[in-house]
Design a protein around this motif. Structure first.
Motif, PDB file in Angstrom:
ATOM      1  N   SER A   1     -24.759 -11.459 -13.170  1.00  0.00           N
ATOM      2  CA  SER A   1     -24.424 -12.875 -12.929  1.00  0.00           C
ATOM      3  C   SER A   1     -25.595 -13.810 -13.208  1.00  0.00           C
TER       4      SER A   1
ATOM      5  N   SER B   1     -26.981 -13.476 -19.224  1.00  0.00           N
ATOM      6  CA  SER B   1     -26.202 -14.208 -20.231  1.00  0.00           C
ATOM      7  C   SER B   1     -24.698 -14.001 -20.071  1.00  0.00           C
TER       8      SER B   1
ATOM      9  N   THR C   1     -26.446  -9.795  -7.747  1.00  0.00           N
ATOM     10  CA  THR C   1     -27.827  -9.786  -8.222  1.00  0.00           C
ATOM     11  C   THR C   1     -28.651  -8.894  -7.300  1.00  0.00           C
TER      12      THR C   1
ATOM     13  N   ASP D   1     -31.515  -9.891  -6.507  1.00  0.00           N
ATOM     14  CA  ASP D   1     -32.392 -10.837  -5.822  1.00  0.00           C
ATOM     15  C   ASP D   1     -31.719 -12.201  -5.627  1.00  0.00           C
TER      16      ASP D   1
ATOM     17  N   ASP E   1     -27.497  -3.296  -6.282  1.00  0.00           N
ATOM     18  CA  ASP E   1     -28.270  -2.728  -7.389  1.00  0.00           C
ATOM     19  C   ASP E   1     -27.389  -1.707  -8.108  1.00  0.00           C
ATOM     20  N   ILE E   2     -27.288  -1.818  -9.418  1.00  0.00           N
ATOM     21  CA  ILE E   2     -26.417  -0.912 -10.185  1.00  0.00           C
ATOM     22  C   ILE E   2     -26.891   0.539 -10.041  1.00  0.00           C
TER      23      ILE E   2
ATOM     24  N   VAL F   1     -21.349  -5.004 -16.669  1.00  0.00           N
ATOM     25  CA  VAL F   1     -22.304  -5.052 -17.781  1.00  0.00           C
ATOM     26  C   VAL F   1     -23.593  -4.395 -17.313  1.00  0.00           C
ATOM     27  N   THR F   2     -24.192  -3.627 -18.195  1.00  0.00           N
ATOM     28  CA  THR F   2     -25.463  -2.952 -17.902  1.00  0.00           C
ATOM     29  C   THR F   2     -26.529  -3.599 -18.780  1.00  0.00           C
ATOM     30  N   ASN F   3     -27.763  -3.506 -18.380  1.00  0.00           N
ATOM     31  CA  ASN F   3     -28.815  -4.115 -19.207  1.00  0.00           C
ATOM     32  C   ASN F   3     -29.734  -3.049 -19.805  1.00  0.00           C
TER      33      ASN F   3
ATOM     34  N   TRP G   1     -31.785  -3.255 -22.126  1.00  0.00           N
ATOM     35  CA  TRP G   1     -33.120  -3.722 -22.510  1.00  0.00           C
ATOM     36  C   TRP G   1     -34.104  -3.754 -21.349  1.00  0.00           C
TER      37      TRP G   1
ATOM     38  N   GLU H   1     -28.464   4.065 -19.011  1.00  0.00           N
ATOM     39  CA  GLU H   1     -27.351   3.129 -19.147  1.00  0.00           C
ATOM     40  C   GLU H   1     -26.028   3.818 -18.789  1.00  0.00           C
TER      41      GLU H   1
ATOM     42  N   THR I   1     -18.531  -6.396 -27.669  1.00  0.00           N
ATOM     43  CA  THR I   1     -19.193  -7.680 -27.899  1.00  0.00           C
ATOM     44  C   THR I   1     -19.903  -7.696 -29.264  1.00  0.00           C
TER      45      THR I   1
ATOM     46  N   ASN J   1     -30.296 -14.726 -29.451  1.00  0.00           N
ATOM     47  CA  ASN J   1     -31.468 -13.875 -29.716  1.00  0.00           C
ATOM     48  C   ASN J   1     -32.563 -14.637 -30.456  1.00  0.00           C
TER      49      ASN J   1
ATOM     50  N   PHE K   1     -34.823 -13.204 -27.825  1.00  0.00           N
ATOM     51  CA  PHE K   1     -35.373 -11.949 -28.333  1.00  0.00           C
ATOM     52  C   PHE K   1     -36.471 -12.173 -29.378  1.00  0.00           C
TER      53      PHE K   1
HETATM   54  N1  NAP Z   1     -28.639  -9.408 -27.092  1.00  0.00           N
HETATM   55  C1  NAP Z   1     -27.548  -9.163 -27.793  1.00  0.00           C
HETATM   56  O1  NAP Z   1     -27.384  -9.611 -28.939  1.00  0.00           O
HETATM   57  C2  NAP Z   1     -26.452  -8.320 -27.204  1.00  0.00           C
HETATM   58  C3  NAP Z   1     -25.241  -8.216 -27.893  1.00  0.00           C
HETATM   59  C4  NAP Z   1     -24.236  -7.428 -27.369  1.00  0.00           C
HETATM   60  C5  NAP Z   1     -24.457  -6.734 -26.193  1.00  0.00           C
HETATM   61  N2  NAP Z   1     -25.661  -6.857 -25.540  1.00  0.00           N
HETATM   62  C6  NAP Z   1     -25.866  -6.102 -24.301  1.00  0.00           C
HETATM   63  O2  NAP Z   1     -25.948  -6.994 -23.223  1.00  0.00           O
HETATM   64  C7  NAP Z   1     -26.527  -6.273 -22.131  1.00  0.00           C
HETATM   65  C8  NAP Z   1     -27.318  -7.224 -21.276  1.00  0.00           C
HETATM   66  O3  NAP Z   1     -26.488  -8.265 -20.848  1.00  0.00           O
HETATM   67  P1  NAP Z   1     -27.054  -9.740 -20.729  1.00  0.00           P
HETATM   68  O4  NAP Z   1     -27.694 -10.112 -22.035  1.00  0.00           O
HETATM   69  O5  NAP Z   1     -25.985 -10.579 -20.202  1.00  0.00           O
HETATM   70  O6  NAP Z   1     -28.220  -9.542 -19.665  1.00  0.00           O
HETATM   71  P2  NAP Z   1     -29.498 -10.436 -19.375  1.00  0.00           P
HETATM   72  O7  NAP Z   1     -29.217 -11.861 -19.675  1.00  0.00           O
HETATM   73  O8  NAP Z   1     -30.687  -9.787 -19.984  1.00  0.00           O
HETATM   74  O9  NAP Z   1     -29.636 -10.275 -17.798  1.00  0.00           O
HETATM   75  C9  NAP Z   1     -29.618  -9.001 -17.201  1.00  0.00           C
HETATM   76  C10 NAP Z   1     -28.659  -9.026 -16.022  1.00  0.00           C
HETATM   77  O10 NAP Z   1     -28.429  -7.702 -15.575  1.00  0.00           O
HETATM   78  C11 NAP Z   1     -28.657  -7.638 -14.186  1.00  0.00           C
HETATM   79  N3  NAP Z   1     -29.179  -6.312 -13.852  1.00  0.00           N
HETATM   80  C12 NAP Z   1     -30.001  -5.544 -14.607  1.00  0.00           C
HETATM   81  N4  NAP Z   1     -30.271  -4.398 -13.963  1.00  0.00           N
HETATM   82  C13 NAP Z   1     -29.594  -4.445 -12.791  1.00  0.00           C
HETATM   83  C14 NAP Z   1     -29.485  -3.562 -11.694  1.00  0.00           C
HETATM   84  N5  NAP Z   1     -30.134  -2.399 -11.675  1.00  0.00           N
HETATM   85  N6  NAP Z   1     -28.703  -3.919 -10.655  1.00  0.00           N
HETATM   86  C15 NAP Z   1     -28.062  -5.120 -10.639  1.00  0.00           C
HETATM   87  N7  NAP Z   1     -28.117  -5.997 -11.661  1.00  0.00           N
HETATM   88  C16 NAP Z   1     -28.881  -5.661 -12.716  1.00  0.00           C
HETATM   89  C17 NAP Z   1     -29.677  -8.733 -13.898  1.00  0.00           C
HETATM   90  O11 NAP Z   1     -29.526  -9.125 -12.554  1.00  0.00           O
HETATM   91  P3  NAP Z   1     -30.745  -9.381 -11.523  1.00  0.00           P
HETATM   92  O12 NAP Z   1     -32.026  -9.267 -12.295  1.00  0.00           O
HETATM   93  O13 NAP Z   1     -30.497 -10.763 -11.011  1.00  0.00           O
HETATM   94  O14 NAP Z   1     -30.577  -8.328 -10.494  1.00  0.00           O
HETATM   95  C18 NAP Z   1     -29.240  -9.819 -14.869  1.00  0.00           C
HETATM   96  O15 NAP Z   1     -28.218 -10.611 -14.303  1.00  0.00           O
HETATM   97  C19 NAP Z   1     -27.389  -5.183 -22.762  1.00  0.00           C
HETATM   98  O16 NAP Z   1     -26.977  -3.908 -22.327  1.00  0.00           O
HETATM   99  C20 NAP Z   1     -27.179  -5.356 -24.268  1.00  0.00           C
HETATM  100  O17 NAP Z   1     -27.118  -4.134 -24.967  1.00  0.00           O
HETATM  101  C21 NAP Z   1     -26.636  -7.652 -26.008  1.00  0.00           C
END
Ligand code: NAP
Length: 317
Positions: free
Chosen positions: A12, A15, A38, A40, A60-61, A80-82, A84, A92, A162, A168, A172
């Motif tokens: 949340s 992005s 979140t 935090d 926390d995921i 959604v997982t992050n 990066w 992941e 997506t 980016n 990025f």
């Molecule tokens: N960049 C691209 O062009 C692109 C394109 C397609 C797909 N993607 C995918 O998008 C994903 C990332 O999404 P995004 O860009 O929306 O993320 P983002 O803007 O980088 O933000 C990361 C989010 O993930 C949350 N998060 C991360 N680890 C967490 C955990 N352990 N527990 C709870 N929340 C967690 C963070 O929450 P808090 O820090 O607040 O806890 C934050 O809200 C990646 O997996 C990537 O592969 C990216």
């Protein structure tokens, strides 16, 4: 409020999830409430969502029990997982498994899982055009998400495929940069192929459309993008909208890009090579009509650049 359907939104403060939260909160009469998850709740982005009416919940995921509590009573989950944050395909997958397990435990009615395609299916295992990474992946952040699709089986899930964020450019560090000669240039191993892109905020808006459509997309895979453009075309639009000089495109070889040495260069080198070598398959996996139907305010690249002009301009130096 009480009769609204609550969507528990992972990411949340980021992005995709942020876009979904803002879409829910902007549509007061839409019948949905946003539970912003979140790690935090004291961070500015979480407070901003709270100030607009979101319920902010800490989880926390990596901690499945915290997810079960965060999903309790929710109608839907945006998953959604992050990648990066840790650069690990295995991690992941473990995170996606936690989300699916918690969604099952909470008995939610609709999960939207933000995924990508399995690029290994595009090439034979002995294809030598690009290296395997982390032993078993071609593009770990694609392939791991695709493998994780299986965890969501048995749930009322929509798999949202997506596309490359245009954001980016500034998120990025992928914007053109000024050389010593003062000219702007950028390098991608994309040849003349078209890159499927989207404004990150639009992914959240599409996800909101999926939740609103309810049954229609449950059990379906929905591939989305905003526009498919060559790097040359993207550069021309940047230069026109930002009022900067022409942008030189260096269509480097994928091996050269992988060797650039920044963190994730090999991963992005493989990703762009997939977008280049499998342009047709990537496009076929996505539908512009469906994306627009789910998000009628979908931005074109030119609209995106105009809207983010003030953020993109400083990224050019
Ligand atoms: N960049 C691209 O062009 C692109 C394109 C397609 C797909 N993607 C995918 O998008 C994903 C990332 O999404 P995004 O860009 O929306 O993320 P983002 O803007 O980088 O933000 C990361 C989010 O993930 C949350 N998060 C991360 N680890 C967490 C955990 N352990 N527990 C709870 N929340 C967690 C963070 O929450 P808090 O820090 O607040 O806890 C934050 O809200 C990646 O997996 C990537 O592969 C990216």
């Amino acid at each position: 409020m009480a009769d609204k359907k609550t969507i528990a939104v992972l990411g949340s403060t980021g992005s995709q999830g942020g876009g979904l939260c803002r879409a829910i909160l902007a549509d007061a009469a839409g019948g949905f409430a946003c539970r912003a998850i979140t790690r935090d709740p004291s961070k500015d982005k979480a407070k901003e969502l709270a100030s607009k009416g979101a319920e902010v919940v800490k989880a926390d995921i990596d901690d499945v029990e915290s997810l079960k509590k965060a999903f309790a009573g929710a109608y839907g989950v945006y998953a959604v997982t992050n990648f990066w944050e840790h650069f690990s395909g295995e991690k992941e997958k473990a995170q996606a498994k936690n989300i699916a397990e918690a969604a099952k435990a909470a008995g939610v009615k609709h999960v939207v899982w933000s995924t990508l395609e399995d690029t290994r299916k595009l090439m034979a295992p002995d294809d030598k055009r690009m290296p395997m990474l982390q032993e078993k992946y071609r593009v770990p952040h694609f392939d791991a998400k695709a493998e994780a699709d299986a965890y969501f089986s048995g749930l009322p899930v929509t798999r949202l495929v997506t596309s490359f964020y245009w954001d980016n450019l500034y998120l990025f560090g992928l914007a053109p940069k000024k050389g010593e000669d003062g000219k702007l240039s950028w390098a991608f191993p994309m040849g003349d192929a078209k890159l499927v892109g989207i404004a990150a905020e639009d992914i959240g808006k599409v996800a909101y459309g999926v939740f609103k459509a309810g049954q229609e997309y449950i059990g379906k895979t929905v591939g989305i993008y905003g526009e498919a453009l060559t790097i040359e075309q993207m550069g021309e639009t940047l230069s026109k909208v930002l009022g900067v000089g022409p942008i030189v495109y260096n269509a480097v070889d994928a091996d050269a890009y992988r060797g650039f040495g920044f963190p994730g260069a090999d991963e992005l080198g493989n990703m762009f090579q997939v977008y280049r070598d499998f342009e047709r398959q990537v496009l076929d996996a996505r539908s512009l009509d469906t994306t627009r139907k789910l998000n009628p305010s979908l931005l074109t690249y030119e609209q995106f650049v105009a809207r983010h002009k003030d953020t993109i301009l400083p990224a050019l130096n």
